[in-house]
Scaffold this motif. Structure first.
Motif, PDB file in Angstrom:
ATOM      1  N   UNK A   1       0.836   7.998 -15.084  1.00  0.00           N
ATOM      2  CA  UNK A   1      -0.617   7.895 -14.899  1.00  0.00           C
ATOM      3  C   UNK A   1      -1.117   6.475 -15.162  1.00  0.00           C
ATOM      4  N   UNK A   2      -0.610   5.845 -16.224  1.00  0.00           N
ATOM      5  CA  UNK A   2      -1.026   4.476 -16.546  1.00  0.00           C
ATOM      6  C   UNK A   2      -0.593   3.508 -15.440  1.00  0.00           C
ATOM      7  N   UNK A   3       0.602   3.699 -14.917  1.00  0.00           N
ATOM      8  CA  UNK A   3       1.074   2.838 -13.829  1.00  0.00           C
ATOM      9  C   UNK A   3       0.247   3.037 -12.564  1.00  0.00           C
ATOM     10  N   UNK A   4      -0.140   4.264 -12.287  1.00  0.00           N
ATOM     11  CA  UNK A   4      -0.957   4.528 -11.097  1.00  0.00           C
ATOM     12  C   UNK A   4      -2.271   3.764 -11.170  1.00  0.00           C
ATOM     13  N   UNK A   5      -2.885   3.768 -12.333  1.00  0.00           N
ATOM     14  CA  UNK A   5      -4.148   3.054 -12.509  1.00  0.00           C
ATOM     15  C   UNK A   5      -3.972   1.545 -12.399  1.00  0.00           C
ATOM     16  N   UNK A   6      -2.870   1.018 -12.926  1.00  0.00           N
ATOM     17  CA  UNK A   6      -2.687  -0.433 -13.004  1.00  0.00           C
ATOM     18  C   UNK A   6      -1.921  -1.025 -11.821  1.00  0.00           C
ATOM     19  N   UNK A   7      -0.917  -0.301 -11.308  1.00  0.00           N
ATOM     20  CA  UNK A   7      -0.014  -0.898 -10.317  1.00  0.00           C
ATOM     21  C   UNK A   7       0.189  -0.078  -9.052  1.00  0.00           C
ATOM     22  N   UNK A   8       0.118   1.227  -9.165  1.00  0.00           N
ATOM     23  CA  UNK A   8       0.386   2.074  -8.010  1.00  0.00           C
ATOM     24  C   UNK A   8       1.347   3.193  -8.364  1.00  0.00           C
ATOM     25  N   UNK A   9       1.750   3.932  -7.346  1.00  0.00           N
ATOM     26  CA  UNK A   9       2.603   5.100  -7.560  1.00  0.00           C
ATOM     27  C   UNK A   9       3.970   4.714  -8.111  1.00  0.00           C
ATOM     28  N   UNK A  10       4.461   5.551  -9.049  1.00  0.00           N
ATOM     29  CA  UNK A  10       5.787   5.382  -9.611  1.00  0.00           C
ATOM     30  C   UNK A  10       6.227   6.706 -10.184  1.00  0.00           C
ATOM     31  N   UNK A  11       7.489   7.020 -10.093  1.00  0.00           N
ATOM     32  CA  UNK A  11       8.520   6.441  -9.216  1.00  0.00           C
ATOM     33  C   UNK A  11       8.359   6.989  -7.805  1.00  0.00           C
ATOM     34  N   UNK A  12       8.600   6.119  -6.837  1.00  0.00           N
ATOM     35  CA  UNK A  12       8.479   6.553  -5.452  1.00  0.00           C
ATOM     36  C   UNK A  12       9.608   7.510  -5.109  1.00  0.00           C
ATOM     37  N   UNK A  13       9.293   8.461  -4.249  1.00  0.00           N
ATOM     38  CA  UNK A  13      10.246   9.490  -3.852  1.00  0.00           C
ATOM     39  C   UNK A  13      11.328   8.888  -2.950  1.00  0.00           C
ATOM     40  N   UNK A  14      12.599   9.062  -3.325  1.00  0.00           N
ATOM     41  CA  UNK A  14      13.695   8.574  -2.479  1.00  0.00           C
ATOM     42  C   UNK A  14      14.136   9.609  -1.443  1.00  0.00           C
ATOM     43  N   UNK A  15      13.568  10.803  -1.495  1.00  0.00           N
ATOM     44  CA  UNK A  15      13.988  11.899  -0.613  1.00  0.00           C
ATOM     45  C   UNK A  15      13.286  11.818   0.741  1.00  0.00           C
ATOM     46  N   UNK A  16      11.994  11.571   0.720  1.00  0.00           N
ATOM     47  CA  UNK A  16      11.201  11.563   1.952  1.00  0.00           C
ATOM     48  C   UNK A  16      11.264  10.186   2.601  1.00  0.00           C
ATOM     49  N   UNK A  17      11.868  10.131   3.776  1.00  0.00           N
ATOM     50  CA  UNK A  17      12.022   8.836   4.453  1.00  0.00           C
ATOM     51  C   UNK A  17      10.899   8.564   5.441  1.00  0.00           C
ATOM     52  N   UNK A  18      10.101   9.571   5.754  1.00  0.00           N
ATOM     53  CA  UNK A  18       8.994   9.351   6.685  1.00  0.00           C
ATOM     54  C   UNK A  18       7.691   9.778   6.020  1.00  0.00           C
ATOM     55  N   UNK A  19       6.582   9.337   6.608  1.00  0.00           N
ATOM     56  CA  UNK A  19       5.280   9.665   6.037  1.00  0.00           C
ATOM     57  C   UNK A  19       4.885   8.653   4.974  1.00  0.00           C
ATOM     58  N   UNK A  20       3.747   8.912   4.371  1.00  0.00           N
ATOM     59  CA  UNK A  20       3.255   8.020   3.326  1.00  0.00           C
ATOM     60  C   UNK A  20       4.143   8.114   2.097  1.00  0.00           C
ATOM     61  N   UNK A  21       4.436   6.954   1.480  1.00  0.00           N
ATOM     62  CA  UNK A  21       5.205   6.995   0.229  1.00  0.00           C
ATOM     63  C   UNK A  21       4.426   7.783  -0.823  1.00  0.00           C
ATOM     64  N   UNK A  22       5.137   8.561  -1.586  1.00  0.00           N
ATOM     65  CA  UNK A  22       4.493   9.316  -2.646  1.00  0.00           C
ATOM     66  C   UNK A  22       5.381   9.285  -3.892  1.00  0.00           C
ATOM     67  N   UNK A  23       4.745   9.554  -5.024  1.00  0.00           N
ATOM     68  CA  UNK A  23       5.463   9.542  -6.296  1.00  0.00           C
ATOM     69  C   UNK A  23       6.128  10.888  -6.534  1.00  0.00           C
ATOM     70  N   UNK A  24       7.181  10.842  -7.329  1.00  0.00           N
ATOM     71  CA  UNK A  24       7.801  12.068  -7.808  1.00  0.00           C
ATOM     72  C   UNK A  24       6.906  12.693  -8.870  1.00  0.00           C
ATOM     73  N   UNK A  25       7.057  13.982  -9.075  1.00  0.00           N
ATOM     74  CA  UNK A  25       6.324  14.700 -10.110  1.00  0.00           C
ATOM     75  C   UNK A  25       7.271  15.050 -11.245  1.00  0.00           C
TER      76      UNK A  25
END
Length: 118
Positions: free
Chosen positions: A67-91
Motif C-alpha cells: 500500500x505504501x509503495x502504491x501511494x509513493x511509486x506505483x504497483x508492486x509486485x507486478x504480476x509475472x503471470x499475465x503477459x497481456x493487458x494492463x500490468x497489475x500487482x499481485x495480491x
C-alpha cells in the motif's frame, strides 16, 4: 539464555520476508526499507493489542508495504503471470491468515509465498 519474544520473532521474520521480496524485484532502496520499518512498527502495536494475530503479521506487513509503495511509486509486485493487458500487482492471500502467498487475482494463480519472489 532468555527466550525470544514470539511477537519480536514474528516481526523480524516478517521484515526479512518482505525485504527478500523487495530485493528480488530490485526495489529495496533506502526509502522503501524505511516503509518496511514503518510497517513493522505499526504492526508491533497492532499485535500487542491482539496477540492471537501474531501468525498474521507477515502478510499484513507485506500488504502495508504494498500500500505504501502504491501511494509513493506505483504497483508492486507486478504480476509475472499475465503477459497481456494492463500490468497489475499481485495480491496477498489470505488477507488475514497464516502462511501468506502472492497471488495473481486475475488468474487465481499462486506465484510465491511471501518472502519467495524471484
Amino acid at each position: 539464555m532468555d527466550d525470544i519474544d514470539p511477537v519480536e520473532q514474528a516481526l523480524h521474520a516478517a521484515r526479512a520476508l518482505v525485504l527478500a521480496d523487495l530485493a528480488a524485484r530490485d526495489v529495496a532502496a533506502a526509502q522503501v526499507v524505511s516503509m518496511v520499518e514503518d510497517a513493522v512498527t505499526h504492526r508491533r502495536w497492532w499485535v500487542e493489542q491482539w496477540p492471537e494475530g501474531v501468525e498474521y503479521v507477515a502478510g499484513l506487513v507485506a500488504q502495508d508495504v504494498q500500500d505504501a509503495l502504491l501511494e509513493a511509486y506505483g504497483r508492486w509486485p507486478l504480476c509475472p503471470v499475465c503477459s497481456s493487458g494492463d500490468p497489475h500487482a499481485l495480491d496477498v492471500e489470505p488477507e488475514l491468515g497464516p502462511d501468506p502467498h502472492w497471488v495473481c487475482g486475475k488468474q487465481g494463480v499462486v506465484v510465491a509465498r511471501v518472502g519467495g519472489l524471484t
